[in-house]
Design a protein around this motif. Structure first.
Motif, PDB file in Angstrom:
ATOM      1  N   GLN A 121      45.592 -53.819  23.255  1.00  0.00           N
ATOM      2  CA  GLN A 121      45.180 -54.596  22.078  1.00  0.00           C
ATOM      3  C   GLN A 121      43.928 -55.440  22.340  1.00  0.00           C
ATOM      4  OE1 GLN A 121      48.229 -57.062  20.193  1.00  0.00           O
ATOM      5  NE2 GLN A 121      46.547 -58.194  19.268  1.00  0.00           N
ATOM      6  N   THR A 169      40.483 -55.360  20.225  1.00  0.00           N
ATOM      7  CA  THR A 169      39.868 -56.549  19.636  1.00  0.00           C
ATOM      8  C   THR A 169      38.408 -56.653  20.053  1.00  0.00           C
ATOM      9  OG1 THR A 169      42.020 -57.593  19.876  1.00  0.00           O
ATOM     10  CG2 THR A 169      40.187 -59.009  19.281  1.00  0.00           C
ATOM     11  N   ARG A 177      37.585 -68.031  29.011  1.00  0.00           N
ATOM     12  CA  ARG A 177      37.917 -69.289  29.652  1.00  0.00           C
ATOM     13  C   ARG A 177      37.932 -70.457  28.666  1.00  0.00           C
ATOM     14  NH1 ARG A 177      34.766 -73.114  33.743  1.00  0.00           N
ATOM     15  NH2 ARG A 177      34.470 -74.160  31.768  1.00  0.00           N
ATOM     16  N   ASN A 215      34.930 -66.740  25.028  1.00  0.00           N
ATOM     17  CA  ASN A 215      36.172 -66.281  24.398  1.00  0.00           C
ATOM     18  C   ASN A 215      37.331 -66.142  25.381  1.00  0.00           C
ATOM     19  OD1 ASN A 215      35.409 -65.670  21.506  1.00  0.00           O
ATOM     20  ND2 ASN A 215      33.793 -64.639  22.660  1.00  0.00           N
ATOM     21  N   PHE A 250      42.455 -62.033  27.508  1.00  0.00           N
ATOM     22  CA  PHE A 250      41.347 -61.457  26.762  1.00  0.00           C
ATOM     23  C   PHE A 250      40.065 -61.498  27.594  1.00  0.00           C
ATOM     24  CE2 PHE A 250      37.861 -61.732  23.680  1.00  0.00           C
ATOM     25  CZ  PHE A 250      38.134 -60.620  22.920  1.00  0.00           C
ATOM     26  N   ALA A 265      40.738 -70.533  26.495  1.00  0.00           N
ATOM     27  CA  ALA A 265      41.987 -70.417  27.245  1.00  0.00           C
ATOM     28  C   ALA A 265      42.740 -69.132  26.912  1.00  0.00           C
ATOM     29  CB  ALA A 265      42.881 -71.637  27.016  1.00  0.00           C
ATOM     30  N   ASN A 266      41.993 -68.065  26.596  1.00  0.00           N
ATOM     31  CA  ASN A 266      42.615 -66.755  26.413  1.00  0.00           C
ATOM     32  C   ASN A 266      42.263 -65.912  27.637  1.00  0.00           C
ATOM     33  OD1 ASN A 266      43.657 -67.351  23.902  1.00  0.00           O
ATOM     34  ND2 ASN A 266      41.766 -66.753  22.863  1.00  0.00           N
ATOM     35  N   TYR A 267      42.962 -66.175  28.723  1.00  0.00           N
ATOM     36  CA  TYR A 267      42.550 -65.573  29.985  1.00  0.00           C
ATOM     37  C   TYR A 267      42.766 -64.068  30.016  1.00  0.00           C
ATOM     38  CZ  TYR A 267      41.383 -70.063  31.927  1.00  0.00           C
ATOM     39  OH  TYR A 267      40.779 -71.265  32.169  1.00  0.00           O
ATOM     40  N   LYS A 295      48.432 -60.863  26.672  1.00  0.00           N
ATOM     41  CA  LYS A 295      47.994 -62.098  26.039  1.00  0.00           C
ATOM     42  C   LYS A 295      48.440 -63.187  26.982  1.00  0.00           C
ATOM     43  CE  LYS A 295      47.713 -61.111  21.173  1.00  0.00           C
ATOM     44  NZ  LYS A 295      48.175 -61.443  19.830  1.00  0.00           N
ATOM     45  N   TRP A 296      47.483 -63.921  27.519  1.00  0.00           N
ATOM     46  CA  TRP A 296      47.835 -64.817  28.621  1.00  0.00           C
ATOM     47  C   TRP A 296      47.010 -66.091  28.527  1.00  0.00           C
ATOM     48  CZ3 TRP A 296      45.535 -64.751  34.077  1.00  0.00           C
ATOM     49  CH2 TRP A 296      46.275 -65.602  34.913  1.00  0.00           C
ATOM     50  N   LYS A 297      47.705 -67.229  28.469  1.00  0.00           N
ATOM     51  CA  LYS A 297      47.032 -68.524  28.331  1.00  0.00           C
ATOM     52  C   LYS A 297      46.510 -69.051  29.658  1.00  0.00           C
ATOM     53  CE  LYS A 297      47.453 -70.175  24.069  1.00  0.00           C
ATOM     54  NZ  LYS A 297      46.428 -70.987  23.443  1.00  0.00           N
TER      55      LYS A 297
END
Lengths: 433, 338
Positions: B90, B94, B294, B292, B301, B297-299, B76-78
């Motif tokens: 995960q 998803t 960029r 979903n 994912f 901001a869920n890089y 999980k990376w912002k």
């Protein structure tokens, strides 16, 4: 001999390629924060979003004045189209090649940047502090420190064409949603598209949900959602239901789902600018955008403004507003001159220039007297009386939740989902975060 | 590639041996001489030096990003700083549970199939037509090819302006006295996918036509002359000679078309924007990734989505290579080992 030459050239090429790749990955150490003390030449990069017209010219002249007042400081301006800004900025911050001064709107988005150690505290001088006041700084405050300088306050509400209202026989402005629906019907009867909406960009559509939520939810509920992002209060569903009911009256322009917000005559702002639609729900930057899209690129003469109407049974305080701020932040590696420049631009003269150039409301109270356009005077009066002003929810709750809210609202307006799905898409988004 | 395989087929069917023998001879004549003057190490050095720069570029800008994407996909990376929140599979779970991804995947599948069905036959017919001597042939060829050259941004902007509810096409229909024909070309889910297919076909058919025309040039004139002498009709000639010999070209085009359709992004993103593509039924895996990943901001994912897209494309490519392209490339790939 010949072959040797070829070999050397090839070797040189491959070394060149290696050097190139080394450059691209190792660029993270640029930026020099010690330059101020050295008294030598300082250069900074500056990203803003006014790619045309008066706004662009304003920044060019302000930067030139600052450079003249501070010999040895050089600021390179880069104007980036608004819709491209978020993505480009994120990439730049992440690659360690961030602009020294960059546009920011506070809230959850800026908080993410600060948490990642990508922004530095802005040193605000006393004169600026007094002129702006705490409220505007609060959006840029993370853990008690200020990370951005507000340049303009941008509360939202409904902009409308007084001429088209008169043509449809509407006197006065709607105070409740029922009034608004009646006016929508009158406009339709007169053959006028009632409300322009640029849903292709999603955020203008989401604003409708945000304002219904502002009226439905109490201030405490809005604050609580900032912390836990659960959105389990019934008011969130009520806001969606209210919006769904409102959109059933077909208040928006034909094809609003593929209408963009601010680009060209066919955009929602363009429809207003060319008297093709009567209303638009927007922030206080709208008069400037509309002015740039009128046939003679002058401000729209008959532009009026009224606050978002009241709803039945909501918990939000009457007169509460939602809005944003345009401001600027300094990246981690920016020289101390970044803060200096931001304070410089907050002087009365430059804030007045800013308000004039962007046809908007300056953050400095000293400069507010320069606001004379009818619609903006009304916005300012409402803003100064408002019991509280919430940030746009997408700014407040950060990019991930904001993105999910946007997508959920578009689904709702496209008739493919109900109010519960907006809440669900937020929960789904949290799973991706 | 199509020329090569055409030549191979040719040798089998009609055996004008002079051609291929001459080619082989030329190759054989030069290669022993080259080999004689050099040790194995020198040759290896030369390969390393000549292929080196390209390899460095390929590894840095293609392989490394793919591997990094696979790595980031586990976090999980912002997008700020190095990723720290390891979540294993995960993100992938998803994705596979997300109904908007299923929709996007389905739209991709529809676009792949419709592209083949719409563009293929139309392009073959156009190529046959344009392969004949006729007045204004080169003008028509250019007109068909021009859309392919124009940037996708311009194509997307232009078509979206024309297809808007108050755009040129509805306006034209009204002026032609057909106001009941006007529809919401872009946001009605029943129509939007066909609008997209219209634009894709308009844009990419030129590429198919050019490929097929090149393929047609590779078919020797003698075959048509022989068919004419035998009294074959026009359609018989096309069915028995042109189409089979154009086969390798068609199969390569289909391959490129499928990969392109899987990765479709720009047109959809420009015409439908970030979110409306999903409600209009034109979202693709690539637009899903950008929205979903960029935009949210869920890089981490987003990287996982990129990996899924890559794996799906790779599986399709390998399967196609194994079962369809196999016969066309057999000679080309094994020749070096002889």
């Amino acid at each position: 001999m010949n072959r040797k030459k070829i070999l050397v050239a090839t070797a040189a090429l491959s070394i060149g390629a290696l050097a190139l790749t080394a450059c691209s990955s190792g660029g993270s150490s640029t930026g020099d924060s010690s330059s101020a003390a050295a008294g030598g030449n300082v250069s900074m990069t500056f990203w803003h979003n006014s790619t045309t017209g008066e706004g662009k010219a304003y920044w060019e002249s302000t930067v030139a004045d600052f450079e003249a007042a501070n010999p040895g400081v050089k600021i390179t301006i880069q104007a980036i189209q608004n819709e491209d800004m978020d993505g480009k900025l994120q990439t730049a911050l992440n690659s360690g090649d961030a602009p020294d001064i960059f546009m920011a709107r506070g809230g959850g988005k800026l908080s993410d940047v600060v948490t990642a150690g990508q922004a530095q505290e802005v040193v605000v001088d006393d004169a600026t502090k007094a002129a702006v006041g705490d409220a505007a700084f609060s959006a840029f405050t993370v853990d008690g420190k200020v990370y951005g300088m507000p340049m303009s306050i941008l509360p939202g509400g409904i902009y409308y064409s007084k001429d088209l209202f008169a043509k449809a026989g509407i006197t006065g402005t709607p105070a409740t949603i029922a009034d608004l629906e009646a006016d929508v019907q009158k406009l339709k009867d007169a053959g006028i598209a009632p409300i322009a909406l640029g849903a292709k960009d999603a955020w203008p559509a989401a604003h409708w949900y945000y304002f219904f939520a502002l009226r439905a939810c109490s201030q405490e509920t809005l604050d609580k959602a900032t912390a836990d992002k659960k959105f389990d209060d019934a008011c969130w569903t009520k806001a969606g239901d209210d919006l769904a009911a409102f959109s059933k009256t077909n208040p928006f322009n034909d094809g609003f789902l593929t209408t963009s917000a601010q680009q060209g005559a066919g955009s929602s702002a363009g429809l207003l600018a060319n008297h093709q639609a009567a209303m638009e729900l927007m922030g206080a930057w709208d008069p400037g955008v509309i002015a740039s899209l009128t046939p003679d690129t002058k401000p729209l003469a008959d532009l009026g403004w009224f606050p978002f109407p009241a709803i039945d049974g909501g918990k939000g305080e009457a007169g509460a507003m939602m809005g944003g701020l345009d401001g600027f932040s300094c990246s981690k590696a920016a020289p101390a001159e970044c803060s200096k420049f931001l304070n410089f631009a907050m002087q009365k003269k430059y804030q007045e220039g800013y308000a004039n150039a962007f046809h908007t409301l300056p953050a400095s109270k000293d400069a507010q007297s320069v606001v004379t356009e009818g619609a903006l005077v009304d916005v300012l009066a409402s803003y100064n009386k408002a019991p509280y002003v919430s940030l746009w929810l997408d700014t407040l709750y950060g990019q991930n939740v904001g993105n999910a809210l946007n997508a959920g609202v578009v689904n709702l307006l496209a008739g493919q989902a109900d109010s519960a799905s907006i809440v669900k898409s937020v929960v789904d988004a949290a799973a991706k975060e | 590639m199509s020329d090569n395989s055409g030549e191979g087929k040719l040798a089998v069917t009609s055996s004008p041996e002079g051609l291929s023998a001459a080619g082989d001879g030329a190759r054989k004549a030069s290669s022993p001489a080259r080999r004689a003057g050099r040790t194995g190490w020198g040759q290896r050095l030369e390969i390393a030096l000549l292929a080196g720069p390209a390899m460095v570029m390929f590894i840095t800008f293609v392989m490394l990003p793919v591997l990094l994407a696979a790595y980031y996909g586990f976090f999980k990376w912002k997008g700020f700083g190095p990723p720290t929140n390891f979540v294993g599979l995960q993100n992938y779970l998803t994705i596979f549970k997300d109904s908007t991804f299923h929709d996007a995947l389905m739209h991709n599948a529809v676009i792949v199939v419709l592209s083949l069905l719409l563009q293929g036959p139309a392009a073959v017919l156009l190529a046959l037509l344009l392969n004949q001597k006729m007045r204004g042939r080169s003008v028509v060829r250019v007109l068909i090819f021009v859309p392919y050259v124009v940037s996708e941004v311009i194509v997307g902007t232009g078509w979206s302006l024309m297809l808007q509810t108050n755009g040129a096409i509805n306006d034209l229909l009204i002026k032609a006295g057909l106001p009941s024909w006007t529809v919401d070309w872009l946001s009605d889910p029943k129509i939007a996918i066909w609008s997209l297919m219209l634009i894709i076909t308009w844009k990419y058919i030129g590429f198919a036509v050019i490929l097929f025309l090149a393929g047609l040039q590779g078919i020797p004139q003698e075959l048509f002359e022989a068919a004419a002498i035998d009294g074959a009709s026009y359609w018989q000639t096309q069915r028995r000679i042109t189409l089979p010999l154009l086969g390798p070209t068609i199969r390569i085009w289909a391959f490129l078309s499928m990969i392109g359709s899987l990765q479709l992004f720009d047109l959809v993103y420009i015409i439908w924007g970030q979110y409306v593509a999903a409600t209009a039924g034109t979202s693709t895996m690539a637009t899903y990734m950008v929205v979903n990943g960029r935009n949210a901001a869920n890089y981490g994912f987003g990287n996982a989505v990129a990996v899924v897209l890559f794996v799906i494309s790779l599986i399709l490519a390998l399967t196609y290579q194994r079962f369809v392209l196999n016969r066309d490339t057999e000679g080309a790939l094994t020749e070096g080992k002889k």
